[in-house]
Write an enzyme that holds these catalytic residues in place. Structure first.
Site, mmCIF file in Angstrom:
data_model
loop_
_atom_site.group_PDB
_atom_site.id
_atom_site.type_symbol
_atom_site.label_atom_id
_atom_site.label_comp_id
_atom_site.label_asym_id
_atom_site.label_seq_id
_atom_site.Cartn_x
_atom_site.Cartn_y
_atom_site.Cartn_z
ATOM 1 C CE1 TYR A 197 8.145 3.837 -2.237
ATOM 2 C CE2 TYR A 197 6.003 3.575 -0.559
ATOM 3 C CZ TYR A 197 6.814 3.066 -1.587
ATOM 4 O OH TYR A 197 6.107 2.195 -2.201
ATOM 5 C CG ASN B 47 2.230 0.117 4.536
ATOM 6 O OD1 ASN B 47 3.159 -0.132 5.235
ATOM 7 N ND2 ASN B 47 2.026 -0.111 3.405
ATOM 8 C CB ILE C 28 7.085 -1.010 -4.391
ATOM 9 C CG1 ILE C 28 7.483 -0.073 -5.523
ATOM 10 C CG2 ILE C 28 7.785 -2.073 -3.763
ATOM 11 C CD1 ILE C 28 8.762 0.903 -4.826
#
Length: 173
Positions: free
Chosen positions: A143, A136, A97
């Site tokens: 998420y 990250n 994504i």
């Protein structure tokens, strides 16, 4: 901000996928990696033959987020043998994504994720999984907010650098 439309990509979107992939990967990871490692990775991952092969793979699904006629992000999903690991028929992998930095915080990633969820349900999958770089933190938080949990890790090579990706999953059924 104009509304974002998510469309399934086809072989005709090859250059758009390449351009988005190179731009968004560079924006996200260039600061943390050597120029040489980035160049090698981008050439390997986004060359015409590779992207064309992925777009033509019946087990991979690409979606592009559009703001009017400008592509602002994309989603790549893998099922069955197209998955980078696991290769569980009951699972769908979110391989990418990627959203342009100019559109961070504008819900483009959420719309792309919602498309992944819808695709998984349409394919009758039991769970979604992905790998995300441990550094990250923005992506990890995203998420987690969407119900993913860490279930392991794996090594991701960028040039000579071995990095750790967290493996995350979300059970759907």
């Amino acid at each position: 901000m104009a509304s974002i439309i998510i469309n399934k990509a086809s072989a005709e979107d090859l250059e758009t996928i390449q351009s988005l992939g190179i731009q968004t990967f560079t924006e996200t990871f260039a600061e943390s990696n050597s120029e040489e490692a980035m160049k090698t990775y981008l050439e390997k991952s986004f060359n015409t033959e590779k992207v064309q092969s992925e777009l033509n793979n019946p087990d991979s699904y690409f979606y592009i987020g559009w703001e009017e006629d400008i592509p602002v992000g994309y989603l790549k999903l893998n099922s069955g043998p197209a998955q980078t690991e696991l290769q569980d028929e009951t699972a769908l992998e979110i391989e990418r994504i990627y959203v342009k930095k100019s559109h961070h915080g504008q819900k483009v990633g959420q719309l792309l994720y919602d498309q992944a969820l819808e695709t998984a349900k349409n394919l009758n999958k039991s769970y979604l999984w992905l790998g995300v770089w441990e550094k990250n933190l923005r992506a990890i938080k995203f998420y987690e907010k969407n119900g993913f949990e860490v279930f392991g890790n794996h090594t991701f090579r960028l040039g000579d650098d071995e990095q750790t990706d967290l493996m995350m999953m979300k059970i759907l059924k």
